[in-house]
Design a protein around this motif. Structure first.
Motif, PDB file in Angstrom:
ATOM      1  N   UNK A  34       0.856  -1.195   0.000  1.00 50.29           N
ATOM      2  CA  UNK A  34       0.000   0.000   0.000  1.00 50.29           C
ATOM      3  C   UNK A  34       0.886   1.237   0.000  1.00 50.29           C
ATOM      4  N   UNK A  35       0.628   2.142  -0.928  1.00 52.90           N
ATOM      5  CA  UNK A  35       1.512   3.295  -1.085  1.00 52.90           C
ATOM      6  C   UNK A  35       0.786   4.616  -0.950  1.00 52.90           C
TER       7      UNK A  35
ATOM      8  N   UNK B 245     -11.301   4.522   1.921  1.00 53.95           N
ATOM      9  CA  UNK B 245     -11.486   4.887   0.532  1.00 53.95           C
ATOM     10  C   UNK B 245     -10.416   4.263  -0.345  1.00 53.95           C
ATOM     11  N   UNK B 246     -10.237   4.849  -1.522  1.00 52.72           N
ATOM     12  CA  UNK B 246      -9.337   4.214  -2.483  1.00 52.72           C
ATOM     13  C   UNK B 246      -7.879   4.458  -2.099  1.00 52.72           C
ATOM     14  N   UNK B 247      -7.090   3.408  -2.161  1.00 55.17           N
ATOM     15  CA  UNK B 247      -5.678   3.492  -1.857  1.00 55.17           C
ATOM     16  C   UNK B 247      -4.887   2.985  -3.051  1.00 55.17           C
ATOM     17  N   UNK B 248      -3.633   3.415  -3.135  1.00 54.60           N
ATOM     18  CA  UNK B 248      -2.767   2.900  -4.177  1.00 54.60           C
ATOM     19  C   UNK B 248      -2.039   1.670  -3.642  1.00 54.60           C
ATOM     20  N   UNK B 249      -2.234   0.553  -4.296  1.00 56.04           N
ATOM     21  CA  UNK B 249      -1.476  -0.660  -3.992  1.00 56.04           C
ATOM     22  C   UNK B 249      -0.679  -1.012  -5.235  1.00 56.04           C
ATOM     23  N   UNK B 250       0.632  -1.143  -5.099  1.00 51.06           N
ATOM     24  CA  UNK B 250       1.430  -1.553  -6.247  1.00 51.06           C
ATOM     25  C   UNK B 250       2.092  -2.896  -6.008  1.00 51.06           C
ATOM     26  N   UNK B 251       2.393  -3.572  -7.108  1.00 51.07           N
ATOM     27  CA  UNK B 251       3.038  -4.883  -7.037  1.00 51.07           C
ATOM     28  C   UNK B 251       4.540  -4.735  -7.243  1.00 51.07           C
TER      29      UNK B 251
ATOM     30  N   UNK C 297       3.848  -2.444 -11.172  1.00 47.76           N
ATOM     31  CA  UNK C 297       2.727  -1.559 -11.516  1.00 47.76           C
ATOM     32  C   UNK C 297       2.998  -0.174 -10.932  1.00 47.76           C
ATOM     33  N   UNK C 298       2.270   0.818 -11.430  1.00 50.17           N
ATOM     34  CA  UNK C 298       2.506   2.183 -10.940  1.00 50.17           C
ATOM     35  C   UNK C 298       1.241   2.924 -10.527  1.00 50.17           C
ATOM     36  N   UNK C 299       0.092   2.462 -10.944  1.00 53.09           N
ATOM     37  CA  UNK C 299      -1.131   3.213 -10.630  1.00 53.09           C
ATOM     38  C   UNK C 299      -2.239   2.279 -10.169  1.00 53.09           C
ATOM     39  N   UNK C 300      -3.215   2.863  -9.490  1.00 51.08           N
ATOM     40  CA  UNK C 300      -4.409   2.115  -9.093  1.00 51.08           C
ATOM     41  C   UNK C 300      -4.160   1.191  -7.918  1.00 51.08           C
ATOM     42  N   UNK C 301      -5.133   0.331  -7.691  1.00 48.10           N
ATOM     43  CA  UNK C 301      -5.029  -0.652  -6.623  1.00 48.10           C
ATOM     44  C   UNK C 301      -4.779  -2.000  -7.269  1.00 48.10           C
ATOM     45  N   UNK C 302      -3.586  -2.552  -7.042  1.00 51.29           N
ATOM     46  CA  UNK C 302      -3.189  -3.811  -7.683  1.00 51.29           C
ATOM     47  C   UNK C 302      -2.986  -4.848  -6.595  1.00 51.29           C
ATOM     48  N   UNK C 303      -3.865  -5.846  -6.555  1.00 52.12           N
ATOM     49  CA  UNK C 303      -3.828  -6.806  -5.458  1.00 52.12           C
ATOM     50  C   UNK C 303      -3.993  -8.235  -5.975  1.00 52.12           C
TER      51      UNK C 303
END
Lengths: 415, 170
Positions: free
Chosen positions: A334-335, A341-347, A361-367
């Protein structure tokens, strides 16, 4: 309506890919074989064509021409404008009482036939698998690295309501979906054999969570184990004889190894906080797992038979999910600081043997990162302001693909 | 003279009568506006007033839910009265089996969220033991994020989902 949907899909995919592409270390395009598809079917099937293109792209071995060319299936005539392609794949798709597909692979320069094959299945819904099989067979003929992971089922659990879920089978593009287990709360599906004939899942329908193994063709089901609190089959050994389970017989989640042949159970972690998500690494002598032993969720590793624990990741304040393949580790981090609410998760991709950590990844929520069976591709679920998508990153070629999905409530996924 | 008074009175009454037929209704229009909106409708069956500042509940069988901070599993001092209430209720039930269901908001990933729900259930069980409750009849289960009672995208709503519910095993 269909055209609108296609346009939306293209826009969605292009937008998201445009952002994640900033991280790509592009394989030299010239190393990929240039290929064009020539459709000789009586009616052009757009979805089938798109699936063939996706398969070619995510393989990392082909630079596919996105144009639709029509032409005869059997003759050797090559349109002069296609002669600079390395390969031409002619195909004929027939949909009637089932799916029938004929393919011919020609050399672009002179029209020499290199390979041909036909496929027939009775269930039209499984049409995507016919496309995947054709491309993986062609790839094998050309002796490129194996891409048979295209043919595998993805299995996932999705919430359908309060304490209600379904376990669903899909092809990797999610064009095929079949609800396999419905009714009650059934979660954490995990493949139980290499042929994807059986899977483990946890039923929350009794007083205690219970792990079952089910044959997806016959419905035969056997109880493996129950535990108070929670129970998850997090990983299965390569020979499918041992399981890493998250269980809580003492009121807090710890990781256990269950030997299926003897029924013996070994406690691998013993911590009064949260230890979950055990995944084998390094020839199954060690595992990585998620723990909050430093006060926040992070990735740790330890030997199966020794007590020492060491952190694997040294950045982020919430690294709460991971997967492994041999020494490779992929984890989500989590970044953003928002509690709600919406959080940025990168892989990120790292290794149990140390070395570089690489963002994927660089944007959005990636889980929900999951390696393919051969470890060459990472599957994940992306959520952004554009919607949800299932994504794939080919680690060798840095090719990535996103397929929009309308499911916002995926609970867990396996491939 | 009497006749003159009677005529005047009659005329005045007639005038008043006319005035009543065309009343000044400006004040009444304002009153109409005041009562124009629909009246409230409250279901108090699930409300708990225990001084915790939280007045909702999703437990059953006379128990009350215990709520937690984001990503936390320590019992806040504001929840102690709820724990005491549940301890009294449990002691009155004798050997009946009771299930403690740990729950989370939607901000977590698969396994970790289920483990967090479980830690919350365990924290309530330990707090009940501290109150002298025999916990041998208590069963813990975590439902992770699968059992929300509220789905609005607000902090207040998420807070209702970070909870432990108590109910009898049937």
């Amino acid at each position: 309506m269909r055209r609108l949907l296609l346009l939306w899909t293209l826009w969605f995919t292009t937008n998201l890919l445009a952002v994640d592409a900033t991280l790509k270390i592009e394989k030299n395009v010239e190393q990929r074989a240039r290929i064009a598809l020539i459709d000789s079917s009586s009616e052009h099937h757009e979805k089938f064509f798109d699936i063939l293109l996706s398969d070619l792209k995510i393989s990392g071995h082909f630079l596919a021409d996105g144009n639709v060319y029509k032409g005869s299936f059997s003759d050797g005539f090559i349109d002069p404008k296609l002669k600079n392609r390395d390969y031409l794949l002619k195909y004929n798709l027939q949909l009637g009482s089932g799916v029938r597909l004929y393919i011919r692979l020609l050399r672009g320069a002179d029209g020499t036939e290199l390979f041909k094959k036909s496929y027939s299945i009775p269930d039209i819904a499984k049409m995507p698998f016919v496309a995947h099989k054709a491309i993986s067979d062609m790839n094998a003929y050309l002796k490129y690295p194996d891409i048979s992971w295209l043919n595998r089922y993805v299995v996932f659990a999705r919430y359908t309501g309060k304490q209600a879920s379904e376990i669903v089978l899909a092809d990797y593009t999610f064009n095929y979906q079949k609800t396999m287990i419905r009714g009650g709360l059934n979660l954490f599906p995990k493949w139980a054999d290499s042929n994807q004939r059986t899977l483990y899942y946890t039923s929350y329908n009794g007083v205690l969570p219970t792990l079952y193994k089910i044959d997806i063709y016959t419905g035969n089901k056997s109880k493996i184990i129950s535990s108070e609190g929670m129970l998850v089959c997090s990983d299965v050994s390569k020979d499918y004889s041992k399981l890493l389970l998250t269980m809580a017989p003492h009121g807090h989640a710890d990781i256990y190894e269950l030997d299926l042949s003897t029924g013996s159970k070994k406690r691998v972690t013993n911590f009064h906080g949260i230890d979950v998500n055990g995944k084998y690494v390094d020839n199954e002598k060690r595992m990585v797992f998620i723990s909050n032993r430093l006060g926040y969720a992070n990735v740790f590793s330890k030997a199966i038979d020794a007590p020492g624990v060491s952190p694997v990741v040294y950045h982020g304040r919430n690294n709460s999910a991971c997967d492994t393949h041999e020494s490779k580790i992929v984890y989500s981090s989590r970044e953003s600081a928002s509690s709600f609410g919406s959080n940025t998760f990168n892989l990120y991709l790292t290794s149990s043997r140390g070395g570089d950590t690489r963002p994927l990844t660089t944007t959005g929520s990636n889980q929900f990162p999951r390696f393919s069976q051969d470890g060459s591709v990472v599957l994940y679920i992306k959520q952004s302001s554009h919607g949800s998508a299932i994504g794939y990153i080919n680690l060798a070629s840095a090719q990535s693909l996103l397929f929009p999905i309308s499911i916002n409530t995926i609970q867990s996924i396996d491939w | 003279m009497m006749k003159k008074i009677s005529v005047s009175t009659l005329a005045l009454l007639m005038l008043l009568g006319c005035a009543q037929k065309t009343p000044d209704v400006s004040g009444n229009i304002l009153d109409t506006n005041k009562i124009g909106s629909d009246t409230i409708s409250i279901d108090e069956s699930g409300i708990v007033e225990d001084g915790s500042g939280i007045n909702y509940n999703s437990s059953s069988d006379g128990f009350v839910s215990v709520y937690f901070d984001f990503d936390g599993y320590n019992i806040a001092s504001s929840m102690e009265s709820r724990v005491r209430h549940n301890a009294r209720k449990l002691q009155s039930l004798g050997s009946r089996q009771v299930k403690l269901e740990g729950n989370c908001d939607e901000f977590g990933t698969d396994e970790y969220n289920y483990a967090l729900g479980l830690k919350r259930a365990k924290a309530v069980k330990d707090a009940l033991a501290d109150q002298g409750v025999n916990t041998s009849n208590i069963v813990l289960v975590s439902f992770g994020e699968s059992s929300p009672v509220c789905s609005d995208p607000t902090d207040a709503c998420y807070a209702q989902n970070r909870r432990v519910d108590l109910r009898l095993v049937r």
